[in-house]
Write a protein that holds these residues in place. Structure first.
Motif, PDB file in Angstrom:
ATOM      1  N   PRO A  97     -17.475   2.705  29.111  1.00 41.45           N
ATOM      2  CA  PRO A  97     -17.497   2.211  30.309  1.00 41.45           C
ATOM      3  C   PRO A  97     -17.331   3.389  31.454  1.00 41.45           C
ATOM      4  O   PRO A  97     -17.751   3.030  32.619  1.00 41.45           O
ATOM      5  CB  PRO A  97     -16.277   1.521  30.382  1.00 41.45           C
ATOM      6  CG  PRO A  97     -15.766   1.137  29.162  1.00 41.45           C
ATOM      7  CD  PRO A  97     -16.454   2.323  28.166  1.00 41.45           C
ATOM      8  N   ASN A  98     -17.283   4.473  31.065  1.00 39.45           N
ATOM      9  CA  ASN A  98     -17.170   5.705  32.037  1.00 39.45           C
ATOM     10  C   ASN A  98     -18.626   6.128  32.252  1.00 39.45           C
ATOM     11  O   ASN A  98     -18.685   7.183  33.091  1.00 39.45           O
ATOM     12  CB  ASN A  98     -16.216   6.778  31.455  1.00 39.45           C
ATOM     13  CG  ASN A  98     -14.716   6.215  31.675  1.00 39.45           C
ATOM     14  OD1 ASN A  98     -14.409   5.756  32.510  1.00 39.45           O
ATOM     15  ND2 ASN A  98     -14.231   6.394  30.440  1.00 39.45           N
ATOM     16  N   SER A  99     -19.442   5.736  31.814  1.00 35.77           N
ATOM     17  CA  SER A  99     -20.820   6.224  31.772  1.00 35.77           C
ATOM     18  C   SER A  99     -21.439   6.103  33.434  1.00 35.77           C
ATOM     19  O   SER A  99     -20.983   5.034  34.029  1.00 35.77           O
ATOM     20  CB  SER A  99     -21.823   5.475  31.113  1.00 35.77           C
ATOM     21  OG  SER A  99     -23.157   5.835  31.387  1.00 35.77           O
ATOM     22  N   GLY A 100     -21.899   7.023  33.867  1.00 37.15           N
ATOM     23  CA  GLY A 100     -22.607   6.979  35.389  1.00 37.15           C
ATOM     24  C   GLY A 100     -23.902   6.039  35.258  1.00 37.15           C
ATOM     25  O   GLY A 100     -24.315   5.673  34.380  1.00 37.15           O
ATOM     26  N   GLU A 159     -24.316   5.966  27.363  1.00 34.79           N
ATOM     27  CA  GLU A 159     -23.484   4.732  26.993  1.00 34.79           C
ATOM     28  C   GLU A 159     -22.814   4.737  25.768  1.00 34.79           C
ATOM     29  O   GLU A 159     -21.548   4.397  25.765  1.00 34.79           O
ATOM     30  CB  GLU A 159     -24.406   3.468  27.139  1.00 34.79           C
ATOM     31  CG  GLU A 159     -23.761   2.074  26.586  1.00 34.79           C
ATOM     32  CD  GLU A 159     -23.251   1.428  27.743  1.00 34.79           C
ATOM     33  OE1 GLU A 159     -22.558   0.414  27.543  1.00 34.79           O
ATOM     34  OE2 GLU A 159     -23.207   1.951  28.955  1.00 34.79           O
ATOM     35  N   LYS A 160     -23.286   5.441  24.748  1.00 33.93           N
ATOM     36  CA  LYS A 160     -22.591   5.622  23.553  1.00 33.93           C
ATOM     37  C   LYS A 160     -21.847   6.611  23.538  1.00 33.93           C
ATOM     38  O   LYS A 160     -20.588   6.492  22.601  1.00 33.93           O
ATOM     39  CB  LYS A 160     -23.703   6.103  22.447  1.00 33.93           C
ATOM     40  CG  LYS A 160     -24.747   4.744  22.182  1.00 33.93           C
ATOM     41  CD  LYS A 160     -25.862   5.394  21.009  1.00 33.93           C
ATOM     42  CE  LYS A 160     -26.788   4.206  20.543  1.00 33.93           C
ATOM     43  NZ  LYS A 160     -28.030   4.757  19.740  1.00 33.93           N
ATOM     44  N   ARG A 161     -21.729   7.557  24.487  1.00 37.37           N
ATOM     45  CA  ARG A 161     -20.817   8.677  24.373  1.00 37.37           C
ATOM     46  C   ARG A 161     -19.726   8.384  25.419  1.00 37.37           C
ATOM     47  O   ARG A 161     -18.411   8.803  25.003  1.00 37.37           O
ATOM     48  CB  ARG A 161     -21.819  10.043  25.079  1.00 37.37           C
ATOM     49  CG  ARG A 161     -20.811  11.204  25.085  1.00 37.37           C
ATOM     50  CD  ARG A 161     -21.446  12.302  25.205  1.00 37.37           C
ATOM     51  NE  ARG A 161     -22.853  12.302  26.503  1.00 37.37           N
ATOM     52  CZ  ARG A 161     -22.171  12.885  27.480  1.00 37.37           C
ATOM     53  NH1 ARG A 161     -21.325  12.992  28.023  1.00 37.37           N
ATOM     54  NH2 ARG A 161     -23.287  12.432  28.469  1.00 37.37           N
ATOM     55  N   ASN A 215     -10.058  14.202  18.268  1.00 37.91           N
ATOM     56  CA  ASN A 215     -11.162  14.063  17.470  1.00 37.91           C
ATOM     57  C   ASN A 215     -12.203  13.558  18.102  1.00 37.91           C
ATOM     58  O   ASN A 215     -12.310  12.183  18.321  1.00 37.91           O
ATOM     59  CB  ASN A 215     -10.727  13.282  16.003  1.00 37.91           C
ATOM     60  CG  ASN A 215     -11.984  13.643  15.304  1.00 37.91           C
ATOM     61  OD1 ASN A 215     -12.952  14.238  15.346  1.00 37.91           O
ATOM     62  ND2 ASN A 215     -11.783  13.042  13.926  1.00 37.91           N
ATOM     63  N   LYS A 216     -13.226  14.201  18.781  1.00 36.49           N
ATOM     64  CA  LYS A 216     -14.410  13.592  19.342  1.00 36.49           C
ATOM     65  C   LYS A 216     -15.215  12.536  18.506  1.00 36.49           C
ATOM     66  O   LYS A 216     -16.066  11.876  19.305  1.00 36.49           O
ATOM     67  CB  LYS A 216     -15.138  14.893  19.740  1.00 36.49           C
ATOM     68  CG  LYS A 216     -14.533  15.583  20.759  1.00 36.49           C
ATOM     69  CD  LYS A 216     -14.101  14.998  22.214  1.00 36.49           C
ATOM     70  CE  LYS A 216     -13.501  15.709  23.471  1.00 36.49           C
ATOM     71  NZ  LYS A 216     -14.280  16.726  23.834  1.00 36.49           N
ATOM     72  N   LYS A 217     -15.163  12.978  17.008  1.00 38.95           N
ATOM     73  CA  LYS A 217     -16.012  12.194  16.171  1.00 38.95           C
ATOM     74  C   LYS A 217     -15.554  10.687  16.163  1.00 38.95           C
ATOM     75  O   LYS A 217     -15.968   9.787  15.573  1.00 38.95           O
ATOM     76  CB  LYS A 217     -16.326  12.791  15.068  1.00 38.95           C
ATOM     77  CG  LYS A 217     -17.125  14.017  15.107  1.00 38.95           C
ATOM     78  CD  LYS A 217     -17.342  14.754  13.671  1.00 38.95           C
ATOM     79  CE  LYS A 217     -18.066  16.083  13.901  1.00 38.95           C
ATOM     80  NZ  LYS A 217     -18.272  16.877  12.658  1.00 38.95           N
ATOM     81  N   ASN A 218     -14.371  10.497  16.504  1.00 40.99           N
ATOM     82  CA  ASN A 218     -13.657   9.418  16.304  1.00 40.99           C
ATOM     83  C   ASN A 218     -12.887   8.969  17.509  1.00 40.99           C
ATOM     84  O   ASN A 218     -11.709   9.198  17.773  1.00 40.99           O
ATOM     85  CB  ASN A 218     -12.443   9.610  15.320  1.00 40.99           C
ATOM     86  CG  ASN A 218     -11.602   8.212  14.800  1.00 40.99           C
ATOM     87  OD1 ASN A 218     -12.305   7.328  14.923  1.00 40.99           O
ATOM     88  ND2 ASN A 218     -10.377   8.566  13.985  1.00 40.99           N
ATOM     89  N   THR A 219     -14.003   8.057  18.355  1.00 44.82           N
ATOM     90  CA  THR A 219     -13.317   7.722  19.640  1.00 44.82           C
ATOM     91  C   THR A 219     -13.457   6.114  19.563  1.00 44.82           C
ATOM     92  O   THR A 219     -13.911   5.416  18.978  1.00 44.82           O
ATOM     93  CB  THR A 219     -14.442   8.322  20.401  1.00 44.82           C
ATOM     94  OG1 THR A 219     -15.726   7.836  20.470  1.00 44.82           O
ATOM     95  CG2 THR A 219     -14.246   9.802  20.665  1.00 44.82           C
ATOM     96  N   THR A 220     -13.083   5.597  20.825  1.00 43.56           N
ATOM     97  CA  THR A 220     -13.132   4.103  20.974  1.00 43.56           C
ATOM     98  C   THR A 220     -13.317   3.863  22.446  1.00 43.56           C
ATOM     99  O   THR A 220     -12.862   4.722  23.220  1.00 43.56           O
ATOM    100  CB  THR A 220     -11.674   3.551  20.451  1.00 43.56           C
ATOM    101  OG1 THR A 220     -11.901   1.788  20.890  1.00 43.56           O
ATOM    102  CG2 THR A 220     -10.566   4.122  21.241  1.00 43.56           C
ATOM    103  N   THR A 221     -13.872   2.509  22.783  1.00 40.80           N
ATOM    104  CA  THR A 221     -13.998   2.182  24.174  1.00 40.80           C
ATOM    105  C   THR A 221     -12.939   1.470  24.615  1.00 40.80           C
ATOM    106  O   THR A 221     -12.983   0.897  25.852  1.00 40.80           O
ATOM    107  CB  THR A 221     -15.305   1.822  24.520  1.00 40.80           C
ATOM    108  OG1 THR A 221     -15.454   0.774  23.519  1.00 40.80           O
ATOM    109  CG2 THR A 221     -16.664   2.867  24.090  1.00 40.80           C
ATOM    110  N   ASP A 222     -11.928   1.059  23.619  1.00 39.00           N
ATOM    111  CA  ASP A 222     -10.741   0.340  24.172  1.00 39.00           C
ATOM    112  C   ASP A 222     -10.020   0.980  25.460  1.00 39.00           C
ATOM    113  O   ASP A 222      -9.768   2.038  25.378  1.00 39.00           O
ATOM    114  CB  ASP A 222      -9.938   0.083  23.176  1.00 39.00           C
ATOM    115  CG  ASP A 222     -10.273  -0.761  21.977  1.00 39.00           C
ATOM    116  OD1 ASP A 222     -11.477  -1.498  22.324  1.00 39.00           O
ATOM    117  OD2 ASP A 222     -10.069  -0.572  20.726  1.00 39.00           O
ATOM    118  N   PRO A 223      -9.613   0.078  26.461  1.00 37.41           N
ATOM    119  CA  PRO A 223      -8.953   0.629  27.626  1.00 37.41           C
ATOM    120  C   PRO A 223      -7.668   1.347  27.164  1.00 37.41           C
ATOM    121  O   PRO A 223      -6.680   0.440  26.382  1.00 37.41           O
ATOM    122  CB  PRO A 223      -8.919  -0.493  28.717  1.00 37.41           C
ATOM    123  CG  PRO A 223      -9.009  -1.779  27.812  1.00 37.41           C
ATOM    124  CD  PRO A 223      -9.764  -1.429  26.579  1.00 37.41           C
TER     125      PRO A 223
END
Length: 745
Positions: free
Chosen positions: A323-326, A318-320, A108-116
């Motif tokens: 940490p993997n943002s370029g 950054e929001k999308r 679900n692309k609307k329900n994401t997290t930046t947790d590793p």
């Protein structure tokens, strides 16, 4: 491999729990799961074949086979349609999975997290769920990990080895296969799907997850940056070392990336070039290069909006992607134009203040961005708001100073490289020689020197007459030689932070005449202080005061000592150059002279007639306290580390400087006296060709044992007047004026 076919009707997976098994759900009366582990489904529409692992479910209607949504989408299966099913057996010698490479993303692309997500633990759990499972390239399946959000997995690559070769003791090479079955020791590698924001960590993360910040195609030899090796190493260590490591290492350290670099220093030293090359070196998006004044706008709020627009793309990514943002690079040229110290602007609108506030909020505010790198460049670091220079903002501050001899040699080699490649540089050009000559040249001035030398070389092959013609053989004959470089060095290109040789020469146009021990003592002391400045380890600042009566030659001696030093930066500071300046303007000018001197490795400043600069008047007495305090501070302020400064000052009123407290600022006071005997006068007369031998013998009889008091400057004036008189009367005129001026006894 294939057994007897049967027809089963496709239906939905009966339960959500079974959806995560990645199996085709069957009734044991249709297919016995104890004998048949995998089935092959054939599509009559596309003639494609798909292999599934099966699991039996008691409530599954007979004649039906259940698939989850991702399975149906992958294989193009339509509900309530019959499909031909047959058993499938793997040849485990050649179809056993050695490495399974999976692309992973949030379902679900609307329900994401930046947790590793720890890929090592994920790999263990994946094999526990899917051991002895059939996998095909392109296959999709859902996956739940440690009660976190549901993930979707797509099979990217399957690598296998020949197990029969292993049994024979051979070392087989891995090869790719379209279809395979997992073993207990299969290796599982997770990669982030393109455009996904999932944050993967651990050793089971694919190499594709970490793209090096350094562009692999970049050649450091082609950077074209000479003399800045130490500065570049410092920038790399502070700003990019953390970005070279994978994100999970940085996460484990609890470290934040550097988000700002400030390059400052004199004009032409390579700040813009370095910023441009950093952008090319990094494997990042095309840098945004902004001239400071472009941000400002006459309409209220537009300047702040312009700042926000610069960060809009980085903010969105950054929001999308988290940490993997370029990396987004924003280069501010002349950053002092928009980031002046808050409260310093006289404008009632306070536009500059709000721009600084907006920039601070984006770099290090509540919604700070971790995927940006700000590179600011300025010649005036002192004008920038202090808040921008704190850690977390423009925390890496590198001074790009004037290149040393090695740096100058690198820069000259860079700018003459093409000449050498095309055999246009004469063999008599010694780059090392010119790297020694061009002390205090900036990188831009060295480039200008090479261009000027080229213009001299080209001019030799131009025939000027009624029309301007170029020698037809110029292309073959044209070579830049040493004489061209010397012409350019002596006539065309002068360093901004160099030697005002014409000014110094004007003070010693008559040379230095060693008329007595007093002059010798001053010169010896001056040379001793020069050696102390160059070689001394504990005294980077050396200051001497030459004091004596008027017209005693103090200024000429100070200028001569300065030229003897051969320091790359020599500056003459006198009240004559500040005529009409206010007190504040004088203080600013003095400060600028000393700041410029601090930019050179070896500098010498001659401050002539201190009492005149102080506006001292014996009636009153009166003087400028602001200039006095400025001098006290500047004379005692040591240069930056690695820099040396020699100050030579002159004065006629030593006692006054003592009363004002300025005398204590000097490490040595040297007294120069006036000439006090006829022998001193005769020594000068023998040095200057004014009188003939008979006249000199007559003057020697008259002056040999006389006592007098006269300065060298006054004596030279008398000699020059006598030179203009008639031959018959010049000796008498000279003696008469000497007695009048010097009080000869």
């Amino acid at each position: 491999m294939a057994g007897s076919p049967m027809q089963l009707v496709a239906t939905k997976c009966p339960t959500d729990e079974l959806s995560f098994t990645n199996c085709a759900i069957i009734n044991e009366r249709d297919i016995d799961p104890k004998r048949i582990r995998h089935i092959e489904l054939s599509s009559s529409v596309t003639n494609a074949k798909f292999v599934f692992t099966v699991v039996q479910y008691g409530s599954m209607p007979q004649g039906k086979v259940g698939f989850n949504t991702l399975q149906r989408r992958w294989a193009g299966i339509e509900l309530d349609r019959p499909y031909q099913i047959r058993p499938y057996a793997f040849d485990k010698n050649v179809q056993s999975v050695a490495t399974l490479i999976l692309e992973i993303d949030f379902l679900n692309k609307k329900n994401t997290t930046t947790d590793p997500y720890d890929t090592d633990k994920m790999a263990v759990e994946f094999l526990q769920h899917y051991i002895d499972h059939a996998f095909s390239i392109g296959q999709c399946l859902p996956f739940q990990f440690m009660d976190k959000k549901t993930l979707t997995i797509a099979v990217k690559d399957i690598e296998a080895v020949d197990l029969s070769a292993v049994a024979r003791g051979q070392n087989p090479k891995a090869h790719k296969i379209p279809l395979g079955v997992t073993l207990a020791n299969s290796m599982v590698v997770f990669e982030r799907a393109e455009g996904s924001s999932i944050n993967l960590a651990g050793k089971s993360k694919g190499k594709a997850q970490f793209v090096s910040i350094i562009n692999p195609d970049f050649d450091f030899k082609t950077m074209g940056i000479g003399g800045l090796d130490a500065e570049f190493n410092a920038i790399f260590r502070r700003a990019f070392a953390s970005r070279v490591f994978p994100p999970e290492i940085v996460y484990q350290l609890g470290m934040k990336h550097c988000r700002g670099i400030l390059l400052y220093g004199p004009p032409g030293t390579g700040k813009t070039l370095m910023a441009r090359q950093i952008g090319k070196m990094l494997n990042a998006r095309e840098p945004k290069i902004v001239n400071g004044p472009q941000i400002l706008d006459k309409y209220v709020g537009e300047s702040e909006a312009n700042v926000r627009k610069l960060f809009a793309e980085a903010d969105e990514e950054e929001k999308r992607l988290g940490p993997n943002s370029g990396l987004h690079i924003i280069i501010f040229d002349e950053i002092d134009a928009i980031c002046k110290a808050r409260g310093s602007s006289q404008s009632s609108a306070g536009v500059s203040d709000t721009v600084v506030n907006q920039l601070l909020s984006k770099i290090d505010g509540v919604d700070q961005l971790n995927n940006i790198l700000i590179i600011g460049m300025t010649n005036r670091r002192d004008m920038i708001d202090e808040a921008l220079l704190r850690p977390g903002r423009l925390e890496v501050q590198i001074e790009i100073g004037l290149p040393d001899e090695t740096g100058r040699q690198q820069i000259l080699n860079i700018h003459t490289n093409r000449l050498r490649e095309h055999n246009k540089l004469s063999s008599d050009v010694d780059i090392k020689e010119f790297s020694e000559l061009t002390r205090n040249f900036s990188g831009a001035e060295l480039e200008g020197l090479v261009r000027a030398a080229m213009s001299f070389a080209m001019n030799r092959h131009i025939k000027a007459g009624k029309s301007v013609e170029v020698d037809p053989d110029a292309a073959d004959k044209l070579k830049v030689c040493r004489a061209d470089f010397m012409h350019a060095y002596e006539n065309d290109v002068k360093p901004a932070f160099g030697i005002s040789k014409e000014e110094f020469d004007s003070y010693i146009s008559n040379g230095i005449i060693l008329w007595g021990q007093s002059v010798t003592d001053v010169l010896e002391e001056g040379q001793l202080r020069i050696r102390q400045t160059i070689k001394g380890e504990m005294t980077p600042l050396v200051s001497i005061l030459i004091e004596g009566p008027p017209n005693s030659g103090k200024t000429a001696l100070a200028a001569h000592i300065a030229l003897l030093s051969k320091f790359p930066y020599l500056k003459f500071c006198t009240a004559q150059t500040m005529l009409g300046f206010s007190e504040l303007a004088k203080c600013q000018q003095l400060k600028k002279i000393f700041e410029d001197a601090h930019k050179s490795s070896l500098s010498c400043i001659v401050v002539d007639e201190l009492e005149t600069l102080l506006e001292y008047a014996p009636v009153g007495p009166r003087y400028s306290n602001n200039v006095l305090q400025t001098m006290k501070l500047l004379f005692k302020r040591p240069p930056p580390k690695g820099r040396k400064l020699l100050i030579i000052a002159t004065t006629t009123y030593r006692d006054i400087l003592d009363q004002l407290g300025l005398l204590a600022s000097f490490s040595k006071q040297i007294h120069i006296s006036n000439m006090s005997s006829g022998q001193h006068i005769l020594h000068v007369l023998n040095e200057i060709e004014c009188f003939n031998n008979d006249e000199l013998r007559y003057l020697e009889k008259k002056l040999f044992d006389k006592k007098l008091f006269i300065g060298i400057k006054s004596l030279l004036d008398l000699i020059e007047v006598a030179r203009q008189a008639d031959d018959s009367s010049r000796v008498a005129r000279f003696l008469g004026q000497l007695e009048e001026v010097a009080g000869m006894i």
